[in-house]
Design a protein around this motif. Structure first.
Motif, PDB file in Angstrom:
ATOM      1  N   LYS A   1     -21.778  20.452  17.936  1.00  0.00           N
ATOM      2  CA  LYS A   1     -22.527  20.918  16.766  1.00  0.00           C
ATOM      3  C   LYS A   1     -22.674  19.845  15.689  1.00  0.00           C
ATOM      4  N   TRP A   2     -22.225  18.636  15.980  1.00  0.00           N
ATOM      5  CA  TRP A   2     -22.271  17.552  14.998  1.00  0.00           C
ATOM      6  C   TRP A   2     -23.430  16.607  15.289  1.00  0.00           C
ATOM      7  N   ALA A   3     -24.017  16.094  14.222  1.00  0.00           N
ATOM      8  CA  ALA A   3     -25.027  15.039  14.328  1.00  0.00           C
ATOM      9  C   ALA A   3     -24.612  13.908  13.394  1.00  0.00           C
ATOM     10  N   PHE A   4     -24.438  12.716  13.959  1.00  0.00           N
ATOM     11  CA  PHE A   4     -24.033  11.550  13.182  1.00  0.00           C
ATOM     12  C   PHE A   4     -25.181  10.535  13.179  1.00  0.00           C
ATOM     13  N   SER A   5     -25.321   9.842  12.077  1.00  0.00           N
ATOM     14  CA  SER A   5     -26.354   8.811  12.007  1.00  0.00           C
ATOM     15  C   SER A   5     -25.911   7.688  11.085  1.00  0.00           C
ATOM     16  N   ALA A   6     -26.427   6.507  11.358  1.00  0.00           N
ATOM     17  CA  ALA A   6     -26.166   5.336  10.522  1.00  0.00           C
ATOM     18  C   ALA A   6     -27.399   4.453  10.551  1.00  0.00           C
ATOM     19  N   THR A   7     -27.798   3.951   9.402  1.00  0.00           N
ATOM     20  CA  THR A   7     -28.953   3.058   9.303  1.00  0.00           C
ATOM     21  C   THR A   7     -28.563   1.824   8.510  1.00  0.00           C
ATOM     22  N   TRP A   8     -29.084   0.687   8.963  1.00  0.00           N
ATOM     23  CA  TRP A   8     -28.880  -0.557   8.246  1.00  0.00           C
ATOM     24  C   TRP A   8     -30.224  -1.241   8.078  1.00  0.00           C
ATOM     25  N   ILE A   9     -30.503  -1.676   6.858  1.00  0.00           N
ATOM     26  CA  ILE A   9     -31.782  -2.303   6.522  1.00  0.00           C
ATOM     27  C   ILE A   9     -31.519  -3.668   5.905  1.00  0.00           C
ATOM     28  N   TYR A  10     -32.263  -4.658   6.387  1.00  0.00           N
ATOM     29  CA  TYR A  10     -32.230  -5.996   5.788  1.00  0.00           C
ATOM     30  C   TYR A  10     -33.670  -6.422   5.508  1.00  0.00           C
ATOM     31  N   ALA A  11     -33.896  -6.989   4.314  1.00  0.00           N
ATOM     32  CA  ALA A  11     -35.241  -7.438   3.956  1.00  0.00           C
ATOM     33  C   ALA A  11     -35.158  -8.674   3.068  1.00  0.00           C
ATOM     34  N   THR A  12     -36.097  -9.580   3.293  1.00  0.00           N
ATOM     35  CA  THR A  12     -36.229 -10.735   2.411  1.00  0.00           C
ATOM     36  C   THR A  12     -36.574 -10.264   1.000  1.00  0.00           C
ATOM     37  N   GLY A  13     -36.042 -10.948  -0.001  1.00  0.00           N
ATOM     38  CA  GLY A  13     -36.323 -10.578  -1.379  1.00  0.00           C
ATOM     39  C   GLY A  13     -37.792 -10.715  -1.731  1.00  0.00           C
ATOM     40  N   LYS A  14     -38.244  -9.892  -2.655  1.00  0.00           N
ATOM     41  CA  LYS A  14     -39.653  -9.899  -3.056  1.00  0.00           C
ATOM     42  C   LYS A  14     -39.914 -10.982  -4.111  1.00  0.00           C
ATOM     43  N   PRO A  15     -41.155 -11.481  -4.172  1.00  0.00           N
ATOM     44  CA  PRO A  15     -41.486 -12.530  -5.147  1.00  0.00           C
ATOM     45  C   PRO A  15     -41.651 -11.973  -6.559  1.00  0.00           C
ATOM     46  N   TYR A  16     -41.490 -12.839  -7.553  1.00  0.00           N
ATOM     47  CA  TYR A  16     -41.682 -12.433  -8.944  1.00  0.00           C
ATOM     48  C   TYR A  16     -42.015 -13.661  -9.782  1.00  0.00           C
TER      49      TYR A  16
ATOM     50  N   ARG B   1     -38.230 -15.793  -5.914  1.00  0.00           N
ATOM     51  CA  ARG B   1     -37.899 -14.665  -5.035  1.00  0.00           C
ATOM     52  C   ARG B   1     -36.556 -14.053  -5.417  1.00  0.00           C
ATOM     53  N   MET B   2     -36.520 -12.723  -5.295  1.00  0.00           N
ATOM     54  CA  MET B   2     -35.276 -11.994  -5.491  1.00  0.00           C
ATOM     55  C   MET B   2     -34.303 -12.323  -4.352  1.00  0.00           C
ATOM     56  N   PRO B   3     -33.025 -12.065  -4.558  1.00  0.00           N
ATOM     57  CA  PRO B   3     -32.080 -12.209  -3.443  1.00  0.00           C
ATOM     58  C   PRO B   3     -32.411 -11.222  -2.329  1.00  0.00           C
ATOM     59  N   ALA B   4     -31.929 -11.497  -1.142  1.00  0.00           N
ATOM     60  CA  ALA B   4     -32.187 -10.623   0.008  1.00  0.00           C
ATOM     61  C   ALA B   4     -31.647  -9.222  -0.253  1.00  0.00           C
ATOM     62  N   TYR B   5     -32.353  -8.239   0.301  1.00  0.00           N
ATOM     63  CA  TYR B   5     -31.979  -6.830   0.144  1.00  0.00           C
ATOM     64  C   TYR B   5     -31.354  -6.347   1.442  1.00  0.00           C
ATOM     65  N   HIS B   6     -30.229  -5.664   1.354  1.00  0.00           N
ATOM     66  CA  HIS B   6     -29.667  -5.000   2.527  1.00  0.00           C
ATOM     67  C   HIS B   6     -28.701  -3.900   2.097  1.00  0.00           C
ATOM     68  N   ARG B   7     -28.567  -2.890   2.947  1.00  0.00           N
ATOM     69  CA  ARG B   7     -27.663  -1.779   2.666  1.00  0.00           C
ATOM     70  C   ARG B   7     -27.370  -1.022   3.962  1.00  0.00           C
ATOM     71  N   LEU B   8     -26.250  -0.316   3.970  1.00  0.00           N
ATOM     72  CA  LEU B   8     -25.825   0.511   5.099  1.00  0.00           C
ATOM     73  C   LEU B   8     -25.664   1.943   4.620  1.00  0.00           C
ATOM     74  N   ASP B   9     -26.314   2.875   5.310  1.00  0.00           N
ATOM     75  CA  ASP B   9     -26.207   4.300   5.009  1.00  0.00           C
ATOM     76  C   ASP B   9     -25.662   5.032   6.236  1.00  0.00           C
ATOM     77  N   ALA B  10     -25.032   6.160   6.001  1.00  0.00           N
ATOM     78  CA  ALA B  10     -24.519   6.970   7.114  1.00  0.00           C
ATOM     79  C   ALA B  10     -24.498   8.431   6.702  1.00  0.00           C
ATOM     80  N   SER B  11     -24.497   9.311   7.696  1.00  0.00           N
ATOM     81  CA  SER B  11     -24.428  10.744   7.418  1.00  0.00           C
ATOM     82  C   SER B  11     -23.783  11.466   8.586  1.00  0.00           C
ATOM     83  N   ALA B  12     -23.233  12.624   8.286  1.00  0.00           N
ATOM     84  CA  ALA B  12     -22.669  13.522   9.297  1.00  0.00           C
ATOM     85  C   ALA B  12     -23.132  14.929   8.954  1.00  0.00           C
ATOM     86  N   THR B  13     -23.671  15.631   9.941  1.00  0.00           N
ATOM     87  CA  THR B  13     -24.198  16.977   9.738  1.00  0.00           C
ATOM     88  C   THR B  13     -23.593  17.924  10.752  1.00  0.00           C
ATOM     89  N   PHE B  14     -23.092  19.049  10.269  1.00  0.00           N
ATOM     90  CA  PHE B  14     -22.523  20.078  11.139  1.00  0.00           C
ATOM     91  C   PHE B  14     -23.465  21.276  11.146  1.00  0.00           C
TER      92      PHE B  14
END
Length: 926
Positions: free
Chosen positions: A810-825, A854-867
């Motif tokens: 009955k459990w659903a687990f997920s994890a996402t990781w995103i990396y992106a080059t920084g945007k110009p300014y 350019r901004m510094p590189a963007y990255h983050r890790l997300d996770a979730s658990a659903t019952f």
């Protein structure tokens, strides 16, 4: 010990199993040499002999079978296969065969079958007695090719499912259901009587045609996928996950709203943000739910909800999309090269279909998170009508305050009397400021009523309203030492924006070949901002005087539209789409200062009229293409604009497909950006006039290929997009204190975007997900900045995404990781001061090249658990979810602020959200 226990259970539970074998029809004889996985072998047996076999595909596909059968009775073949692989089979009285490993598997599989029988929309397998009746057997051999019409619906609620794929098993006949779930198959061969139907997020299913059900329209009911069970009667590729890429169409993504809870989120199940996890759509824009598709901006993405245009697509400064997932049935996003049916935007289209409501029984449910609460009601009204109501509203909990404070500095300064200031004299006079707490919220409301007049006519009315009220105002009571008898200062900082839209649609099935949708819609967008201060000063005589200073902005757009879309399918291999459209738009923009002088007062109206035609053809089983033309008359320029479109796919094998698309696109309403965001709202809507604001133009060129199996999809697409008629906006204030005027400047330019996208997706099994990588470039050229091209503000050179989902019971687990080059300014690199002849000093900034930093590189890790909360009959009634956003607390830069002190530029980084947890509780009555 566990093995002995299973052996004992089977010895008791399967006492009737021997008798079941005896009851199985031994007249079914198996012939042929088979070398395949166990699930493929059963696929073949079930299809050839019209059997209903249910099993767990993930377990069976791990076993290979290699054997040669000569007129072998079906019971013997099944017994031999199961003995070799350690499985067992169970025969129900209705002829359904279950393949199981342990006793618990039987209960789970039978629960799924009971749910389908209770729904009453999936036809039961043809019984052995029916198959042995001579009249039916004889009739099935003598029938000439026939036509099949029907509708694909949700097996529980009865709602139609647009975009479902219906295929004649083992044949080249395949169609896609229209916006209301209808389909037509022509010239179905008499020796083939099995239809397989697939839809994102649902279990693939079959209908066995008989002499009864093919004479009239059939109803095919699909059930949501639990990622555990699959049916052997399914033939073809399956996509039961959250999101998939359609290999038969170019640059098309489809999402299952019912599965959104399995993905991590900041505070809400977010439809538009989920698309940001796919290649070609930027995932590093936390402050915008709008889609940055292939280097385009959100205003270049056409967003439709039940046919009307939505101009404001997010809440709370862009952190959440404006659409309640409980009111959404289906979402499709076209990343480029889209159909001639759509127009008015340069980059992409997001087409959202709202839920119609449960046609079988009333239901109520809702969600509660740390950010908002929402509730929905769906109910049938007598036999022909349904109603859906959904309402969502935020509340100022800790998560909302965290987001709000990212945009607002609510710290109020307290005026201090001179005698109490450091170094001053002591004394008893003085006073403190009374500061009110800022109040803010957002809400959205959906309602939809559907009425079926008869089998041919369907009427529906849909309405959506979403608003944000952001109030950072406060009142300060100044002490009496600042004025004779005290005074008050009101600091106003109010922003309200939102969208109201409604549509009325009439759908009609004229005959088996002709279908139409006629729609009348209204949509309005508003954005009001009050950044002023009002002070009330009372003199010693008791006379109060009120003084107002500051700025006031208002932007409003009204859109009245009508359109009629038609589909004519005279042949299996060809379908003609055509239609007409018209819209009237009225946009106003007002900018006032000090509540007395209106510096900008724009009022623009425009009328667009046009039509389109598109031919969708399958010349061979391998080739599929669409060729169309769209023409639009725009009264502001008095010109007729032609937009040719083409897309096609060619299957070299049943797994490898080549694809390409091209087209021209025009945009007449633009959301222009300010050159300086500190001068007020960041953007506002205007209409093109062909002069200061040109009509936007884009040309798309797309090519790629895909390789797809039952479990995996590898997809590659490259694109190039040329842009003309881009517009930026700035204001220049001139004059002196006595007479102030404001000049408007529209800057025009051009640009291009190009890139290549890679997607590797695992579609089935307990573990699903995808990896994606995008290499892209977006550049603009404005003469006012430079004769050379520079990187656009939304340019993201590299973007990698890893999405992982796993189901366990009955459990659903997920994890996402995103990396992106920084945007110009663009950044100030220094400042200098000039003294003029009057002795006044003026400070100027030295600016870097346009978007050269350019901004510094963007990255983050997300996770979730659903019952999942599941009833005993396997029906899901709710869930409890924990979501963790930015787990390792990455400090990603949003934008930079600058201050000048002693001719030195002081830079401050404004950050995106850090680590943010969220809990969501979802529940429905049935």
């Amino acid at each position: 010990m566990k093995k002995l226990l299973y052996t004992f259970i089977f010895s008791v539970l399967f006492i009737p199993f021997t008798m079941a074998q005896q009851r199985m029809d031994k007249k079914i004889l198996i012939n042929g040499f088979y070398t395949a996985s166990m699930d493929k072998l059963l696929d073949s047996i079930a299809s050839q002999h019209h059997l209903k076999i249910v099993f767990d595909r993930d377990k069976l596909q791990q076993h290979s079978i290699s054997d040669h059968y000569f007129d072998e009775p079906l019971p013997n073949v099944l017994a031999s296969i199961c003995k070799a692989t350690g499985f067992h089979y169970w025969l129900e009285r209705d002829g359904t065969i279950y393949i199981i490993k342990i006793p618990e598997d039987l209960a789970a599989l039978k629960k799924s079958e009971r749910l389908k029988v209770a729904a009453g929309v999936v036809k039961s397998p043809i019984s052995r007695q029916e198959k042995n009746k001579e009249p039916i057997e004889k009739e099935s051999h003598n029938i000439s090719p026939f036509r099949v019409t029907g509708k694909v619906v949700d097996g529980v609620t009865g709602e139609s499912l647009p975009g479902a794929m219906v295929r004649v098993a083992y044949k080249d006949l395949v169609v896609t259901t229209n916006a209301d779930g209808y389909f037509t198959l022509l010239n179905v061969p008499s020796d083939t009587c099995t239809l397989t139907t697939t839809y994102i997020g649902y279990q693939t299913d079959k209908v066995i045609l008989s002499s009864v059900n093919y004479k009239g329209a059939i109803s095919i009911g699909l059930f949501t996928s639990n990622n555990n069970l699959d049916e052997v009667v399914v033939v073809g590729k399956k996509s039961s996950g959250v999101m998939t890429s359609d290999t038969r169409r170019v640059s098309v993504l489809q999402i299952s709203p019912a599965k959104l809870a399995e993905l991590p989120n900041i505070g809400e199940k977010d439809i538009l943000r989920s698309f940001q996890l796919m290649p070609g759509i930027s995932g590093s824009n936390e402050s915008s739910s709008g889609a940055y598709v292939r280097g385009g901006t959100p205003d270049q993405n056409l967003v439709l909800f039940d046919g009307f245009t939505v101009y404001q697509v997010d809440h709370l400064y862009g952190f959440f999309s404006a659409f309640n997932s409980n009111a959404v049935k289906d979402v499709q996003l076209y990343k480029g090269g889209f159909s001639a049916k759509y127009g008015g935007r340069l980059s992409s289209v997001t087409d959202i279909s709202g839920k119609e409501g449960n046609k079988k029984e009333s239901n109520i449910g809702g969600d509660l998170s740390l950010l908002s609460a929402n509730i929905y009601l769906e109910t049938p009204i007598k036999d022909k009508s349904t109603l859906l109501l959904a309402y969502r509203r935020s509340y100022q909990g800790p998560l909302y305050d965290k987001l709000f404070n990212k945009f607002n500095n609510t710290t109020a300064a307290t005026a201090q009397p001179q005698s109490n200031r450091p170094g001053g004299r002591g004394g008893s006079r003085g006073g403190a400021a009374a500061v009110s707490t800022p109040a803010s919220y957002f809400y959205d409301l959906n309602a939809k009523y559907t009425y079926r007049l008869n089998e041919k006519d369907l009427f529906s009315w849909s309405i959506y309203q979403g608003d944000d009220n952001l109030d950072n105002s406060r009142k300060i009571n100044l002490p009496s030492f600042l004025s004779g008898s005290g005074s008050g200062l009101s600091l106003n900082d109010k922003t309200t924006y939102g969208n109201l839209g409604s549509s009325a649609k009439w759908s009609r099935q004229w005959d088996n070949k002709l279908y139409s949708n006629t729609l009348v819609s209204f949509s309005t967008y508003h954005s009001d901002r009050d950044r002023s201060n009002t002070s009330t000063i009372t003199d010693t005589a008791g006379v109060a005087q009120e003084i107002s200073r500051g700025t006031f902005e208002k932007n409003k757009l009204e859109d009245w539209s009508v359109k009629s879309d038609w589909e004519w399918q005279g042949l299996n291999k060809a379908k003609l789409l055509f239609g007409t459209f018209g819209s009237s738009q009225n946009i106003t923009y007002e900018y006032s200062q000090n509540d007395t002088s209106k510096l900008i007062d724009q009022h623009n109206k425009a009328l667009t009229l046009g039509g389109y035609a598109e031919l969708e053809v399958d010349p061979t089983s391998q080739l599929h293409f669409k060729s169309g033309i769209r023409s639009t008359y725009y009264d502001q320029t008095g010109k007729l604009y032609f937009e040719p479109r083409f897309s096609g796919t060619y299957s070299l094998t049943d797994r490898f497909t080549l694809k390409a698309a091209t087209g021209r696109f025009y945009q007449f309403a633009n959301r222009v950006l300010r050159e300086d965001i500190l001068s007020g709202s960041r953007d506002f809507w205007v209409l093109a006039d062909g002069d200061a604001i040109p009509v936007g133009t884009a040309n798309h060129y797309i090519a790629g290929f895909s390789y797809e199996t039952n479990k995996f999809l590898f997809d590659v697409e490259g694109y190039y997009k040329s842009l003309n008629g881009l517009t930026e906006y700035s204001q220049r204030q001139t004059g002196n204190r006595r007479a102030i005027s404001l000049e408007e400047h529209f800057y025009n330019g051009k640009g291009f975007t190009r890139g290549i996208e890679f997607l590797l997706q695992k579609k089935t099994g307990k573990y699903t997900g995808w990896l994606s990588y995008t290499l892209a470039e977006a550049k603009n050229q404005f003469d006012t900045y430079s004769p050379n091209y520079y990187y656009a503000s939304q340019d993201t050179r590299n973007e990698f995404k890893s999405i992982n989902m796993y189901r366990w019971r009955k459990w659903a687990f997920s994890a996402t990781w995103i990396y992106a080059t920084g945007k110009p300014y663009t950044a100030p690199v220094g400042s200098y001061t000039i003294d003029n002849l009057t002795g006044t000093s003026l400070t100027y900034l030295a600016i870097s090249g346009k978007n050269s930093e350019r901004m510094p590189a963007y990255h983050r890790l997300d996770a979730s658990a659903t019952f999942d909360l599941i009833k005993i009959d396997s029906h899901k009634t709710g869930s409890i979810g924990l979501s963790l956003f930015n787990i390792y607390n990455r400090s990603n830069t949003w934008y930079k602020e600058y201050n000048i002190q002693d001719n030195q530029v002081i830079t401050s980084d404004v950050k995106y959200l850090g680590f943010t947890p969220n809990i969501t509780f979802s529940l429905k009555w049935k």
